[in-house]
Design a protein around this motif. Structure first.
Motif, PDB file in Angstrom:
ATOM      1  N   VAL A 158       0.859  -1.183   0.000  1.00  0.00           N
ATOM      2  CA  VAL A 158       0.000   0.000   0.000  1.00  0.00           C
ATOM      3  C   VAL A 158       0.895   1.232   0.000  1.00  0.00           C
ATOM      4  CG1 VAL A 158      -1.944  -1.130   1.129  1.00  0.00           C
ATOM      5  CG2 VAL A 158      -0.175  -0.080   2.520  1.00  0.00           C
ATOM      6  N   SER A 159       0.427   2.290  -0.618  1.00  0.00           N
ATOM      7  CA  SER A 159       1.248   3.492  -0.747  1.00  0.00           C
ATOM      8  C   SER A 159       0.359   4.716  -0.868  1.00  0.00           C
ATOM      9  CB  SER A 159       2.159   3.385  -1.976  1.00  0.00           C
ATOM     10  OG  SER A 159       2.846   4.590  -2.212  1.00  0.00           O
ATOM     11  N   GLY A 161       1.062   7.235  -2.504  1.00  0.00           N
ATOM     12  CA  GLY A 161       1.178   7.772  -3.853  1.00  0.00           C
ATOM     13  C   GLY A 161       0.514   6.923  -4.917  1.00  0.00           C
ATOM     14  N   SER A 162      -0.203   5.858  -4.529  1.00  0.00           N
ATOM     15  CA  SER A 162      -0.873   4.974  -5.487  1.00  0.00           C
ATOM     16  C   SER A 162      -2.371   4.980  -5.213  1.00  0.00           C
ATOM     17  CB  SER A 162      -0.317   3.545  -5.381  1.00  0.00           C
ATOM     18  OG  SER A 162       1.076   3.530  -5.643  1.00  0.00           O
ATOM     19  N   PRO A 163      -3.137   5.786  -5.958  1.00  0.00           N
ATOM     20  CA  PRO A 163      -4.582   5.880  -5.698  1.00  0.00           C
ATOM     21  C   PRO A 163      -5.409   4.743  -6.284  1.00  0.00           C
ATOM     22  CG  PRO A 163      -3.985   7.340  -7.492  1.00  0.00           C
ATOM     23  CD  PRO A 163      -2.703   6.729  -7.005  1.00  0.00           C
ATOM     24  N   GLY A 164      -4.808   3.822  -7.011  1.00  0.00           N
ATOM     25  CA  GLY A 164      -5.544   2.748  -7.677  1.00  0.00           C
ATOM     26  C   GLY A 164      -6.017   1.687  -6.701  1.00  0.00           C
ATOM     27  N   LEU A 166      -6.407  -1.926  -4.785  1.00  0.00           N
ATOM     28  CA  LEU A 166      -5.452  -2.932  -4.334  1.00  0.00           C
ATOM     29  C   LEU A 166      -5.673  -4.239  -5.079  1.00  0.00           C
ATOM     30  CD1 LEU A 166      -5.432  -2.317  -0.481  1.00  0.00           C
ATOM     31  CD2 LEU A 166      -3.778  -1.539  -2.179  1.00  0.00           C
ATOM     32  N   ARG A 167      -4.621  -5.016  -5.178  1.00  0.00           N
ATOM     33  CA  ARG A 167      -4.663  -6.270  -5.916  1.00  0.00           C
ATOM     34  C   ARG A 167      -4.140  -7.406  -5.061  1.00  0.00           C
ATOM     35  NH1 ARG A 167      -4.343  -2.137  -9.333  1.00  0.00           N
ATOM     36  NH2 ARG A 167      -5.356  -2.320 -11.378  1.00  0.00           N
TER      37      ARG A 167
END
Length: 220
Positions: A158-159, A161-164, A166-167
């Protein structure tokens, strides 16, 4: 005078216009989980299919061994393995993390992490069917992974800076796989009787007679 090529670009265009070229983004994955998981999570097979973002079509691995013949070194195939021990499936995480819970319980069903008690194989084996689809959702080919078990439920980074979304990544190991084409492939019977492309392997033992390729039975 230089030799000319056997085929032209127009030949390739004419060939591809008469068929559906398989596309990487046109697929479907069917999950047949162990009976215990289907009882605990009714209807989860369907949602796993819908949320599966990435899959892999299995392959074959030939074991090649060097053979010395006088001063020459040649290579011979001594065995063939089904390349499906490291099949990775990626899923988009759902709101309630239900899919991750399914994979966790699948692993816990196989081996209790606290008592280290192991389950019987028929209690944990599942099967997975990877389908290649045309743009009209027609099945072009199917690969069925036999006796599949989970091997690795990967970390989920998780980050900020990553709004997408989760996988979830699951690695599955399978004993073997069988293939079902959309229709029998016509090949020269003189040189390719019982080819692996002409039908499908049976789930049971593969048999071969006097060096002939193994005969294939209908897909189950």
């Amino acid at each position: 005078m230089a030799d000319k090529a056997k085929f032209k670009l127009s030949d390739f265009r004419a060939a591809v216009r008469t068929q559906h070229l398989p596309r990487a983004d046109r697929y479907e994955v069917e999950f047949n989980l162990p009976p215990a998981l289907r009882a605990w999570y009714p209807g989860v097979d369907r949602t796993l299919t819908l949320f599966c973002e990435e899959a892999q079509i299995p392959g074959l691995s030939a074991q090649v061994e060097p053979v010395k013949i006088g001063a020459w070194q040649e290579y011979r195939i001594k065995n063939v393995d089904f390349l499906g021990q490291e099949s990775v499936f990626t899923f988009i995480a759902d709101e309630n993390w239900a899919h991750r819970h399914v994979f966790e319980d699948w692993i816990f069903l196989a081996a209790n992490p606290y008592t280290k008690e192991l389950a019987f194989p028929d209690e944990i084996f599942g099967s997975i069917v990877v389908k290649s689809l045309s743009q009209q959702d027609q099945v072009l080919g199917e690969w069925k992974l036999i006796d599949s078990v989970p091997k690795l439920l990967n970390l989920i980074p998780v980050s900020a800076g990553s709004p997408g979304p989760l996988r979830i990544s699951l690695t599955v190991s399978s004993i073997k796989w069988i293939y079902k084409p959309c229709e029998p492939i016509q090949r020269d019977e003189r040189i390719n009787q019982g080819s692996v492309l002409d039908g499908t392997f049976d789930d049971g033992e593969l048999k071969s007679n006097k060096g002939q390729p193994p005969q294939r039975k209908p897909f189950i």
